[in-house]
Design a protein around this motif. Structure first.
Motif, short mmCIF file in Angstrom:
data_model
loop_
_atom_site.label_atom_id
_atom_site.label_comp_id
_atom_site.label_asym_id
_atom_site.label_seq_id
_atom_site.Cartn_x
_atom_site.Cartn_y
_atom_site.Cartn_z
N GLY A 87 -11.22 -10.14 -15.01
CA GLY A 87 -10.74 -8.77 -14.94
C GLY A 87 -11.62 -7.91 -14.05
N GLN A 88 -11.22 -6.64 -13.96
CA GLN A 88 -11.92 -5.67 -13.12
C GLN A 88 -12.77 -4.76 -14.01
N ILE A 89 -14.00 -4.54 -13.62
CA ILE A 89 -14.89 -3.67 -14.39
C ILE A 89 -14.46 -2.22 -14.20
N ARG A 90 -14.17 -1.55 -15.31
CA ARG A 90 -13.79 -0.14 -15.27
C ARG A 90 -14.95 0.78 -15.61
N LYS A 91 -15.85 0.31 -16.47
CA LYS A 91 -16.96 1.15 -16.91
C LYS A 91 -18.13 0.26 -17.29
N ILE A 92 -19.34 0.75 -17.07
CA ILE A 92 -20.56 0.03 -17.44
C ILE A 92 -21.42 0.94 -18.29
N ASN A 93 -21.85 0.42 -19.44
CA ASN A 93 -22.68 1.20 -20.35
C ASN A 93 -23.94 0.40 -20.69
N PRO A 94 -25.03 0.62 -19.97
CA PRO A 94 -26.26 -0.14 -20.24
C PRO A 94 -26.99 0.38 -21.48
N GLN A 95 -27.48 -0.54 -22.31
CA GLN A 95 -28.27 -0.21 -23.49
C GLN A 95 -29.59 -0.96 -23.40
N ALA A 96 -30.47 -0.68 -24.37
CA ALA A 96 -31.78 -1.33 -24.35
C ALA A 96 -31.67 -2.83 -24.56
N THR A 97 -30.71 -3.26 -25.38
CA THR A 97 -30.60 -4.68 -25.72
C THR A 97 -29.38 -5.36 -25.12
N ASN A 98 -28.42 -4.60 -24.60
CA ASN A 98 -27.22 -5.21 -24.03
C ASN A 98 -26.60 -4.30 -23.00
N TYR B 97 -19.59 -3.88 -20.62
CA TYR B 97 -18.67 -3.72 -19.50
C TYR B 97 -17.26 -3.56 -20.06
N THR B 98 -16.56 -2.51 -19.66
CA THR B 98 -15.15 -2.38 -20.02
C THR B 98 -14.32 -3.08 -18.95
N LEU B 99 -13.59 -4.13 -19.37
CA LEU B 99 -12.88 -5.00 -18.44
C LEU B 99 -11.38 -4.79 -18.56
N ASP B 100 -10.69 -4.76 -17.42
CA ASP B 100 -9.24 -4.57 -17.36
C ASP B 100 -8.64 -5.71 -16.53
N ASP B 101 -7.68 -6.45 -17.15
CA ASP B 101 -7.05 -7.55 -16.39
C ASP B 101 -5.57 -7.28 -16.12
N GLY B 102 -5.14 -6.04 -16.31
CA GLY B 102 -3.73 -5.70 -16.08
C GLY B 102 -2.87 -5.84 -17.31
N ASP C 59 -13.96 -4.42 -24.27
CA ASP C 59 -15.39 -4.36 -23.96
C ASP C 59 -15.98 -5.77 -23.95
N VAL C 60 -16.85 -6.01 -22.99
CA VAL C 60 -17.59 -7.27 -22.89
C VAL C 60 -19.07 -6.94 -23.01
N GLY D 265 -18.23 -11.29 -26.75
CA GLY D 265 -19.65 -11.57 -26.58
C GLY D 265 -19.82 -12.56 -25.44
N ALA D 266 -20.39 -12.11 -24.33
CA ALA D 266 -20.44 -12.93 -23.12
C ALA D 266 -21.64 -13.86 -23.13
N HIS D 267 -21.37 -15.15 -22.85
CA HIS D 267 -22.44 -16.11 -22.62
C HIS D 267 -22.89 -16.06 -21.15
N PHE D 268 -21.90 -15.82 -20.28
CA PHE D 268 -22.18 -15.91 -18.85
C PHE D 268 -21.13 -15.09 -18.10
N MET D 269 -21.54 -14.45 -17.00
CA MET D 269 -20.63 -13.68 -16.14
C MET D 269 -20.97 -13.97 -14.69
N ARG D 270 -19.96 -13.92 -13.85
CA ARG D 270 -20.20 -14.00 -12.40
C ARG D 270 -19.12 -13.22 -11.67
N GLU D 271 -19.44 -12.81 -10.46
CA GLU D 271 -18.48 -12.06 -9.65
C GLU D 271 -17.37 -12.97 -9.15
N VAL D 272 -16.15 -12.45 -9.10
CA VAL D 272 -15.02 -13.14 -8.49
C VAL D 272 -14.94 -12.66 -7.04
#
Length: 286
Positions: free
Chosen positions: A80-91, A94-99, A104-105, A144-151
């Motif tokens: 999906g496409q990242i719509r919003k990013i919210n960084p925290q101290a521990t995580n 990413y708000t993801l939209d796939d149409g 949230d991820v 809960g994401a184990h791994f992410m990469r750019e498309v």
């Protein structure tokens, strides 16, 4: 499940996050999501899904195993496409939209390995592939994401939707009949999860019957591209005004002119009608 009717899952190009055959490394040691007891390696297989499938699943009680299409879902992959990013101290969330929907991820941050796993460096509007598990906290779902990469190639976005549709159909309607996929492996879509028919499949008009469904199915006899538009509209959330051909083209991967032709054909069949203008369509009651 490692394959669906002879169709083999790919490893999706995960670097350090998965092994071949559509599995995440070490998954056989992990228990079910929120549930007791160990699961077999097959139960831990990686499944491509759409966000709509995840959102449509209802947790009847806390800790319930996730069941989608009548089959347990443990490890999943979404694109999906990242719509919003919210960084925290521990995580990082990413708000993801796939149409088909948004979810949230959450990617947990290891302070000692910051930057090593590719979690950082993503930007809004970037397309990403996520591997992980569906979680629920206080009634709200997230992955809960184990791994992410750019498309980096948009073809992967369309491929993922087709792949998720194929697996959905295999689990809900069984293996395709001989020759029913029209020579396209992984070309089926799915009612109730996004679309039906292969993305980019050729041919409009009736007379080309796919390998799923039966004589009583309204889509029986429809060409794959016609099925795709029909099932997209069947599950569309466009409200009273309907859905534009531009939104349909964006979400299905078809050309705008092809979408227009399919809509006009479905209008002739008494299925669709135009609303606010000639490019906005809605479905008659079914």
């Amino acid at each position: 499940m490692t394959s669906y009717g002879g169709y083999q899952q790919t490893s999706y190009g995960a670097q350090g996050g998965g092994d071949g055959g559509g599995f995440l490394g070490g998954s056989q040691q992990q228990g079910s999501q929120g549930g007791g007891g160990g699961k077999s390696y097959g139960d831990e297989s990686l499944r491509p899904v759409t966000i709509k499938q995840l959102l449509d699943w209802t947790e009847a009680f806390p800790g319930q195993d996730t069941i989608i299409d009548g089959s347990p879902l443990t490890q999943l992959t979404i694109v999906g496409q990242i719509r919003k990013i919210n960084p925290q101290a521990t995580n990082i969330t990413y708000t993801l939209d796939d149409g088909t929907g948004t979810i949230d991820v959450k990617k947990w941050v290891d302070a000692e390995k910051s930057g090593d796993d590719g979690a950082e460096g993503f930007n809004p509007d970037m397309y990403v592939r996520v591997w992980g598990r569906l979680k629920s906290f206080n009634g709200k779902k997230h992955v809960g994401a184990h791994f992410m990469r750019e498309v980096k190639e948009f073809d992967e976005v369309n491929y993922h939707l087709v792949e998720a549709a194929y697996v959905h159909l295999y689990l809900t309607k069984g293996a395709p009949t001989q020759g029913g996929m029209g020579g396209q492996q992984g070309g089926g879509g799915g009612d109730g999860m996004f679309v039906d028919g292969g993305a980019g499949a050729g041919g409009g008009g009736a007379g080309q019957q796919g390998g799923y469904g039966n004589a009583n199915d309204r889509t029986a006899g429809m060409a794959p591209r016609t099925k795709m538009v029909y099932n997209y509209m069947l599950n569309a959330q466009g409200g009273g005004e309907g859905v534009t051909v531009f939104d349909m083209a964006r979400d299905t991967g078809l050309a705008v002119d092809d979408v227009r032709r399919e809509c006009e054909g479905l209008m002739d069949g008494g299925v669709l009608y135009t609303t606010v203008d000639d490019d906005t369509w809605a479905m008659l009651e079914v």
